[in-house]
Design a protein around this motif. Sequence first.
Motif, PDB file in Angstrom:
ATOM      1  N   ARG A 191      31.693  41.882  49.225  1.00  0.00           N
ATOM      2  CA  ARG A 191      31.626  43.294  49.631  1.00  0.00           C
ATOM      3  C   ARG A 191      32.525  44.197  48.774  1.00  0.00           C
ATOM      4  NH1 ARG A 191      31.369  40.614  54.702  1.00  0.00           N
ATOM      5  NH2 ARG A 191      33.623  40.761  54.989  1.00  0.00           N
ATOM      6  N   ARG A 192      33.223  43.626  47.821  1.00  0.00           N
ATOM      7  CA  ARG A 192      34.052  44.423  46.906  1.00  0.00           C
ATOM      8  C   ARG A 192      33.858  43.898  45.490  1.00  0.00           C
ATOM      9  NH1 ARG A 192      38.378  47.485  48.636  1.00  0.00           N
ATOM     10  NH2 ARG A 192      38.461  48.040  46.431  1.00  0.00           N
ATOM     11  N   ILE A 193      32.762  44.315  44.899  1.00  0.00           N
ATOM     12  CA  ILE A 193      32.434  43.810  43.568  1.00  0.00           C
ATOM     13  C   ILE A 193      33.437  44.262  42.522  1.00  0.00           C
ATOM     14  CG2 ILE A 193      30.949  45.759  42.949  1.00  0.00           C
ATOM     15  CD1 ILE A 193      29.104  43.685  41.603  1.00  0.00           C
ATOM     16  N   ASP A 194      34.266  45.243  42.877  1.00  0.00           N
ATOM     17  CA  ASP A 194      35.259  45.739  41.917  1.00  0.00           C
ATOM     18  C   ASP A 194      36.519  44.869  41.878  1.00  0.00           C
ATOM     19  OD1 ASP A 194      35.669  46.676  44.593  1.00  0.00           O
ATOM     20  OD2 ASP A 194      37.271  47.976  43.837  1.00  0.00           O
ATOM     21  N   LEU A 195      36.623  43.876  42.768  1.00  0.00           N
ATOM     22  CA  LEU A 195      37.828  43.043  42.835  1.00  0.00           C
ATOM     23  C   LEU A 195      37.553  41.630  42.327  1.00  0.00           C
ATOM     24  CD1 LEU A 195      39.253  44.040  46.348  1.00  0.00           C
ATOM     25  CD2 LEU A 195      39.678  45.113  44.118  1.00  0.00           C
ATOM     26  N   LEU A 196      38.614  41.040  41.778  1.00  0.00           N
ATOM     27  CA  LEU A 196      38.524  39.697  41.229  1.00  0.00           C
ATOM     28  C   LEU A 196      39.898  39.035  41.368  1.00  0.00           C
ATOM     29  CD1 LEU A 196      36.125  38.319  39.593  1.00  0.00           C
ATOM     30  CD2 LEU A 196      37.508  38.756  37.561  1.00  0.00           C
ATOM     31  N   ARG A 197      39.915  37.749  41.661  1.00  0.00           N
ATOM     32  CA  ARG A 197      41.186  37.000  41.690  1.00  0.00           C
ATOM     33  C   ARG A 197      41.034  35.768  40.795  1.00  0.00           C
ATOM     34  NH1 ARG A 197      43.928  36.032  47.267  1.00  0.00           N
ATOM     35  NH2 ARG A 197      44.811  38.060  46.669  1.00  0.00           N
ATOM     36  N   ALA A 198      42.008  35.556  39.923  1.00  0.00           N
ATOM     37  CA  ALA A 198      41.979  34.412  39.012  1.00  0.00           C
ATOM     38  C   ALA A 198      43.261  33.612  39.155  1.00  0.00           C
ATOM     39  CB  ALA A 198      41.813  34.891  37.571  1.00  0.00           C
ATOM     40  N   VAL A 199      43.152  32.299  39.025  1.00  0.00           N
ATOM     41  CA  VAL A 199      44.328  31.429  38.994  1.00  0.00           C
ATOM     42  C   VAL A 199      44.275  30.613  37.710  1.00  0.00           C
ATOM     43  CG1 VAL A 199      43.189  29.609  40.359  1.00  0.00           C
ATOM     44  CG2 VAL A 199      45.683  29.649  40.161  1.00  0.00           C
ATOM     45  N   PHE A 213      49.267  30.073  38.580  1.00  0.00           N
ATOM     46  CA  PHE A 213      49.654  31.460  38.347  1.00  0.00           C
ATOM     47  C   PHE A 213      48.475  32.375  38.695  1.00  0.00           C
ATOM     48  CE2 PHE A 213      51.777  28.516  35.519  1.00  0.00           C
ATOM     49  CZ  PHE A 213      53.114  28.772  35.818  1.00  0.00           C
ATOM     50  N   PHE A 214      48.672  33.209  39.704  1.00  0.00           N
ATOM     51  CA  PHE A 214      47.598  34.027  40.272  1.00  0.00           C
ATOM     52  C   PHE A 214      47.648  35.468  39.765  1.00  0.00           C
ATOM     53  CE2 PHE A 214      47.603  30.470  43.132  1.00  0.00           C
ATOM     54  CZ  PHE A 214      46.283  30.356  43.567  1.00  0.00           C
ATOM     55  N   PHE A 215      46.470  35.995  39.465  1.00  0.00           N
ATOM     56  CA  PHE A 215      46.317  37.381  39.034  1.00  0.00           C
ATOM     57  C   PHE A 215      45.228  38.047  39.871  1.00  0.00           C
ATOM     58  CE2 PHE A 215      48.078  35.229  35.385  1.00  0.00           C
ATOM     59  CZ  PHE A 215      48.928  36.148  34.794  1.00  0.00           C
ATOM     60  N   ASP A 216      45.496  39.274  40.318  1.00  0.00           N
ATOM     61  CA  ASP A 216      44.492  40.104  40.991  1.00  0.00           C
ATOM     62  C   ASP A 216      44.045  41.202  40.029  1.00  0.00           C
ATOM     63  OD1 ASP A 216      44.542  38.645  43.271  1.00  0.00           O
ATOM     64  OD2 ASP A 216      45.619  40.106  44.488  1.00  0.00           O
ATOM     65  N   VAL A 217      42.742  41.387  39.914  1.00  0.00           N
ATOM     66  CA  VAL A 217      42.168  42.344  38.971  1.00  0.00           C
ATOM     67  C   VAL A 217      41.290  43.331  39.734  1.00  0.00           C
ATOM     68  CG1 VAL A 217      40.744  42.622  36.899  1.00  0.00           C
ATOM     69  CG2 VAL A 217      42.157  40.569  37.174  1.00  0.00           C
ATOM     70  N   ARG A 218      41.335  44.592  39.329  1.00  0.00           N
ATOM     71  CA  ARG A 218      40.429  45.606  39.896  1.00  0.00           C
ATOM     72  C   ARG A 218      39.671  46.278  38.758  1.00  0.00           C
ATOM     73  NH1 ARG A 218      40.391  51.232  41.018  1.00  0.00           N
ATOM     74  NH2 ARG A 218      42.457  51.486  40.105  1.00  0.00           N
ATOM     75  N   VAL A 219      38.371  46.364  38.893  1.00  0.00           N
ATOM     76  CA  VAL A 219      37.532  47.027  37.893  1.00  0.00           C
ATOM     77  C   VAL A 219      37.368  48.485  38.306  1.00  0.00           C
ATOM     78  CG1 VAL A 219      35.317  47.028  36.694  1.00  0.00           C
ATOM     79  CG2 VAL A 219      36.311  44.868  37.485  1.00  0.00           C
ATOM     80  N   PRO A 220      37.873  49.434  37.534  1.00  0.00           N
ATOM     81  CA  PRO A 220      37.804  50.847  37.942  1.00  0.00           C
ATOM     82  C   PRO A 220      36.398  51.414  37.773  1.00  0.00           C
ATOM     83  CG  PRO A 220      38.723  50.673  35.745  1.00  0.00           C
ATOM     84  CD  PRO A 220      38.528  49.255  36.229  1.00  0.00           C
TER      85      PRO A 220
END
Length: 410
Positions: A191-199, A213-220
């Motif tokens: 439901r939030r295609i603009d969000l991504l989480r990578a480890v 090591f975790f990173f949260d990404v947001r696509v503007p």
Amino acid sequence: MEKAGEDRLDRIQVTLTEISESLKQLVEIVKTNPEEEEEEEGLQQEEDHADKKRKCVDGSSMAVHVAKDEAAIVNKRQSSFFKKGETGLEFAYTYVLEDFKKAKGGTFSFEDVLLFDAIERPEPPPIELKGVMERYALFKRFDTVSDHSDHYFSAYTWTHRPKDWEEKLRKEWKDIEEQLPENMLVRAYERRIDLLRAVIIGPKGTPYHDGLFFFDVRVPSTYPTNPPVHYYSNGLSIHGNVHTSGSVRLYQPIRDEGPQRNEKIWVPGTSTMLHFLGFLKNLFCEEPLLNGLVYNNPDWFDGVPSLFYNELAFIKSVKTMVTIMNKPPINFEDFVVGHFRNVADDIMKACQAYMDGVQVGCLVDGVPKEGNKGIISKTFKNDLASSLKPLVDAFERIGAKVVADLNPPS
């Protein structure tokens, strides 16, 4: 942005000046013959020239020119100094690098670790361990999930979606699923295609080995402009490109024969999310110090600052392991538990090897690699020993079996 760049260049200039001054004092102590005194006079003249150049050049170019001159002077100083032999090296390591470790800030500062250790944390919540290894075995490298409540950018919303924006993102998610870099797992949100989480799994042969090591990404909505990214730092600067706040510096050095330059890793219209994730993965390399603006020469000071930095990075990686095990990010609970159950004994064996004097990151599959240069920091072994009880407690909490018995540092 311009002011921040000037501040960073100022800090670079200060760092190089401090190193130059520290090594100057060491050279004065160990000088033994007139030839060295003549060489010192020549270096002093070069420093005077650099000082004049500093007064003649304004703005950001000042720091670049002066940093270049002072770097050359420092290299000349260290070349003659290190010829003194092992005793001189040990002297330099103790009185120069350890002083930077005690500083309130900077590349080699240990202050973020001290602040991290001072925080009182509540008892971590329970984790469902029944059947966890079965779920871990089925854990996909890429998947879509629904719960984004603990995502750093969860509360952010967009004002409008450009035409074809969602379609473009779904295509990129498909590319990521098919071409995801090794040692990386990703979760997108239904439901939030603009969000991504990578480890990212710390690679073997690096100071980050076996860590997560975790990173949260947001696509503007302005994508393909560069996407904001946040690292789960817990207040630790795990890498020169990652601040204690979790913000990530999206630049990398260009290594060539000319003056030191940086390049942006995101080029609108050219770069993709897959390329972006590859950049994040490449931060966790054998010599992360060389990703920075100042220490980009592996030969500086006989490579000692890079080894010293790796020791700091490993201590911070161990503390990151503990926080991740005590509170795994949502949707990655099974993966965190399964991963650390599998590598717990390897991590403990590596810790013992490091306390026995093996170079950090030099142990692969239980065997030291060629070129093992040992431990640099005089306080590393004690720093590591004090970090082990929380690590063992976290392993026990997730049901990891640790066979390795640790001996105290010698």
